[in-house]
Design a protein around this motif. Sequence first.
Motif, PDB file in Angstrom:
ATOM      1  N   THR A   1      17.769  -8.458 -20.073  1.00  0.00           N
ATOM      2  CA  THR A   1      16.559  -7.720 -20.455  1.00  0.00           C
ATOM      3  C   THR A   1      15.374  -8.542 -19.966  1.00  0.00           C
ATOM      4  O   THR A   1      15.021  -9.549 -20.588  1.00  0.00           O
ATOM      5  CB  THR A   1      16.474  -7.527 -21.983  1.00  0.00           C
TER       6      THR A   1
ATOM      7  N   THR B   1       8.790  -8.156 -20.362  1.00  0.00           N
ATOM      8  CA  THR B   1       7.785  -7.205 -19.890  1.00  0.00           C
ATOM      9  C   THR B   1       6.480  -7.396 -20.665  1.00  0.00           C
ATOM     10  O   THR B   1       6.473  -7.970 -21.745  1.00  0.00           O
ATOM     11  CB  THR B   1       8.251  -5.750 -20.097  1.00  0.00           C
ATOM     12  N   ALA B   2       5.423  -6.850 -20.107  1.00  0.00           N
ATOM     13  CA  ALA B   2       4.119  -6.883 -20.776  1.00  0.00           C
ATOM     14  C   ALA B   2       4.200  -6.159 -22.117  1.00  0.00           C
ATOM     15  O   ALA B   2       3.574  -6.579 -23.097  1.00  0.00           O
ATOM     16  CB  ALA B   2       3.063  -6.251 -19.887  1.00  0.00           C
ATOM     17  N   GLU B   3       4.970  -5.087 -22.173  1.00  0.00           N
ATOM     18  CA  GLU B   3       5.116  -4.318 -23.419  1.00  0.00           C
ATOM     19  C   GLU B   3       5.764  -5.156 -24.514  1.00  0.00           C
ATOM     20  O   GLU B   3       5.316  -5.116 -25.665  1.00  0.00           O
ATOM     21  CB  GLU B   3       5.933  -3.040 -23.181  1.00  0.00           C
ATOM     22  N   LEU B   4       6.814  -5.901 -24.169  1.00  0.00           N
ATOM     23  CA  LEU B   4       7.459  -6.767 -25.164  1.00  0.00           C
ATOM     24  C   LEU B   4       6.505  -7.866 -25.636  1.00  0.00           C
ATOM     25  O   LEU B   4       6.445  -8.162 -26.828  1.00  0.00           O
ATOM     26  CB  LEU B   4       8.728  -7.393 -24.589  1.00  0.00           C
TER      27      LEU B   4
ATOM     28  N   ALA C   1       3.245  -7.789 -25.684  1.00  0.00           N
ATOM     29  CA  ALA C   1       2.202  -7.170 -26.510  1.00  0.00           C
ATOM     30  C   ALA C   1       2.752  -6.762 -27.883  1.00  0.00           C
ATOM     31  O   ALA C   1       2.034  -6.805 -28.882  1.00  0.00           O
ATOM     32  CB  ALA C   1       1.612  -5.962 -25.793  1.00  0.00           C
ATOM     33  N   TRP C   2       4.022  -6.381 -27.939  1.00  0.00           N
ATOM     34  CA  TRP C   2       4.665  -5.939 -29.187  1.00  0.00           C
ATOM     35  C   TRP C   2       4.829  -7.085 -30.186  1.00  0.00           C
ATOM     36  O   TRP C   2       4.669  -6.917 -31.391  1.00  0.00           O
ATOM     37  CB  TRP C   2       6.022  -5.321 -28.852  1.00  0.00           C
TER      38      TRP C   2
ATOM     39  N   PHE D   1       1.779 -13.235 -18.211  1.00  0.00           N
ATOM     40  CA  PHE D   1       1.377 -12.236 -19.201  1.00  0.00           C
ATOM     41  C   PHE D   1       0.149 -12.663 -20.014  1.00  0.00           C
ATOM     42  O   PHE D   1      -0.010 -12.241 -21.154  1.00  0.00           O
ATOM     43  CB  PHE D   1       2.542 -11.932 -20.144  1.00  0.00           C
TER      44      PHE D   1
ATOM     45  N   HIS E   1      -1.798 -10.056 -21.945  1.00  0.00           N
ATOM     46  CA  HIS E   1      -1.057  -9.336 -22.993  1.00  0.00           C
ATOM     47  C   HIS E   1      -0.688 -10.234 -24.172  1.00  0.00           C
ATOM     48  O   HIS E   1      -0.218  -9.750 -25.188  1.00  0.00           O
ATOM     49  CB  HIS E   1       0.222  -8.724 -22.418  1.00  0.00           C
TER      50      HIS E   1
END
Length: 103
Positions: free
Chosen positions: A38, A41-44, A46-47, A66, A69
Amino acid sequence: MLFVCSQNRLRSPTAEQVFSTRADIEVASAGTNNDAVTPLTAELVAWADVIFVMEKEHRNKLQRRFKTHLKARLVCLDIPDDYEFMDPDLVRLLENKVGRLLP
């Protein structure tokens, strides 16, 4: 909480599994390498409210890639890539290092 290592094959998935049984936190794991199981990512990033990296190298890569983020607390666990998935010594190390930082 997000756990990060290089490949997302041994250390960070072990950490994710160890802490996934707690009802009071959400956990995920990822790897800094492009070929990780996995990839990070930027989403992870930021989460996550807390990101645990296994080594300083992971922290440096994460901060470089990142930076925009990254709002989470970043903690380096200093756990070398010397363990297999769910190695009892790795589990104990994670419980000791991460457990004292949890509510």
